[in-house]
Design a protein around this motif. Structure first.
Motif, mmCIF file in Angstrom:
data_model
loop_
_atom_site.group_PDB
_atom_site.id
_atom_site.type_symbol
_atom_site.label_atom_id
_atom_site.label_comp_id
_atom_site.label_asym_id
_atom_site.label_seq_id
_atom_site.Cartn_x
_atom_site.Cartn_y
_atom_site.Cartn_z
ATOM 1 N N MET A 1 -24.347 21.675 -49.832
ATOM 2 C CA MET A 1 -23.873 21.729 -48.445
ATOM 3 C C MET A 1 -24.220 23.094 -47.889
ATOM 4 S SD MET A 1 -22.124 20.539 -45.756
ATOM 5 C CE MET A 1 -21.617 18.977 -46.410
ATOM 6 N N ASN A 2 -24.712 23.092 -46.704
ATOM 7 C CA ASN A 2 -25.060 24.323 -46.009
ATOM 8 C C ASN A 2 -23.780 24.967 -45.460
ATOM 9 O OD1 ASN A 2 -25.919 26.221 -44.146
ATOM 10 N ND2 ASN A 2 -27.642 25.000 -43.465
ATOM 11 N N THR A 3 -23.485 26.191 -45.897
ATOM 12 C CA THR A 3 -22.269 26.867 -45.428
ATOM 13 C C THR A 3 -22.317 27.135 -43.929
ATOM 14 O OG1 THR A 3 -23.187 28.996 -46.088
ATOM 15 C CG2 THR A 3 -21.690 27.918 -47.636
ATOM 16 N N GLU A 4 -23.489 27.214 -43.358
ATOM 17 C CA GLU A 4 -23.595 27.437 -41.907
ATOM 18 C C GLU A 4 -22.972 26.272 -41.135
ATOM 19 O OE1 GLU A 4 -24.000 29.590 -38.658
ATOM 20 O OE2 GLU A 4 -24.421 30.294 -40.689
ATOM 21 N N ARG A 5 -23.120 25.064 -41.636
ATOM 22 C CA ARG A 5 -22.501 23.888 -40.985
ATOM 23 C C ARG A 5 -20.985 24.002 -41.010
ATOM 24 N NH1 ARG A 5 -24.427 18.716 -43.670
ATOM 25 N NH2 ARG A 5 -22.957 17.834 -42.199
ATOM 26 N N ILE A 6 -20.432 24.449 -42.122
ATOM 27 C CA ILE A 6 -18.982 24.612 -42.224
ATOM 28 C C ILE A 6 -18.531 25.754 -41.317
ATOM 29 C CG2 ILE A 6 -17.082 25.188 -43.771
ATOM 30 C CD1 ILE A 6 -18.717 23.794 -45.996
ATOM 31 N N ARG A 7 -19.270 26.833 -41.304
ATOM 32 C CA ARG A 7 -18.939 27.980 -40.442
ATOM 33 C C ARG A 7 -18.880 27.547 -38.973
ATOM 34 N NH1 ARG A 7 -22.384 31.190 -42.457
ATOM 35 N NH2 ARG A 7 -20.998 32.251 -43.872
ATOM 36 N N LYS A 8 -19.810 26.701 -38.547
ATOM 37 C CA LYS A 8 -19.811 26.212 -37.155
ATOM 38 C C LYS A 8 -18.570 25.378 -36.870
ATOM 39 C CE LYS A 8 -24.750 26.344 -36.374
ATOM 40 N NZ LYS A 8 -25.993 25.587 -36.197
ATOM 41 N N LYS A 9 -18.106 24.578 -37.849
ATOM 42 C CA LYS A 9 -16.894 23.779 -37.641
ATOM 43 C C LYS A 9 -15.681 24.681 -37.432
ATOM 44 C CE LYS A 9 -16.185 19.778 -39.447
ATOM 45 N NZ LYS A 9 -16.389 19.052 -38.239
ATOM 46 N N VAL A 10 -15.694 25.838 -38.067
ATOM 47 C CA VAL A 10 -14.566 26.758 -37.965
ATOM 48 C C VAL A 10 -14.593 27.522 -36.652
ATOM 49 C CG1 VAL A 10 -13.498 28.799 -39.016
ATOM 50 C CG2 VAL A 10 -14.380 26.976 -40.470
ATOM 51 N N THR A 11 -15.777 27.860 -36.161
ATOM 52 C CA THR A 11 -15.874 28.745 -34.994
ATOM 53 C C THR A 11 -16.161 28.053 -33.671
ATOM 54 O OG1 THR A 11 -18.220 29.148 -35.441
ATOM 55 C CG2 THR A 11 -16.644 30.691 -36.403
ATOM 56 N N ASN A 12 -16.707 26.860 -33.686
ATOM 57 C CA ASN A 12 -17.079 26.179 -32.433
ATOM 58 C C ASN A 12 -16.049 25.132 -32.034
ATOM 59 O OD1 ASN A 12 -19.360 27.705 -32.435
ATOM 60 N ND2 ASN A 12 -20.733 26.083 -33.071
ATOM 61 N N GLY A 13 -14.932 25.552 -31.467
ATOM 62 C CA GLY A 13 -13.904 24.602 -31.036
ATOM 63 C C GLY A 13 -13.274 23.914 -32.233
ATOM 64 N N PHE A 14 -12.561 24.668 -33.052
ATOM 65 C CA PHE A 14 -12.008 24.177 -34.310
ATOM 66 C C PHE A 14 -11.261 22.866 -34.151
ATOM 67 C CE2 PHE A 14 -8.744 23.664 -37.488
ATOM 68 C CZ PHE A 14 -9.473 23.846 -38.646
ATOM 69 N N ARG A 15 -11.511 21.970 -35.088
ATOM 70 C CA ARG A 15 -10.765 20.726 -35.279
ATOM 71 C C ARG A 15 -10.425 20.643 -36.753
ATOM 72 N NH1 ARG A 15 -12.695 14.885 -33.486
ATOM 73 N NH2 ARG A 15 -10.786 14.323 -34.493
#
Length: 74
Positions: A1-15
């Motif tokens: 899994m690409n950590t960048e994808r997880i980082r985006k989930k945390v920073t771009n309008g968290f759900r």
């Protein structure tokens, strides 16, 4: 899994979301303060204040969770 994808989930309008590992373990992330994302590792804070470190190579799925209800009347 690409950590960048997880980082985006945390920073771009968290759900709220959950991470599932190759071994079938599931870690719920109800708020951005419950996760830290490095280059190849993810650390998750549990409900009991335990910290679990997960190698990103073992993360096989990321699933959105329902938002918690506020409990306020509309």
């Amino acid at each position: 899994m690409n950590t960048e994808r997880i980082r985006k989930k945390v920073t771009n309008g968290f759900r709220p979301f959950a991470i599932e590992t190759r071994g079938g373990k599931r870690y719920e992330i109800p708020h951005p303060e419950f996760i830290m994302v490095g280059n190849g590792v993810v650390a998750v804070l549990g409900k009991d204040d335990s910290v679990t470190t997960i190698d990103a190579l073992h993360i096989v799925a990321v699933e959105d969770l329902p938002r918690p209800k506020s409990g306020r009347a509309s």
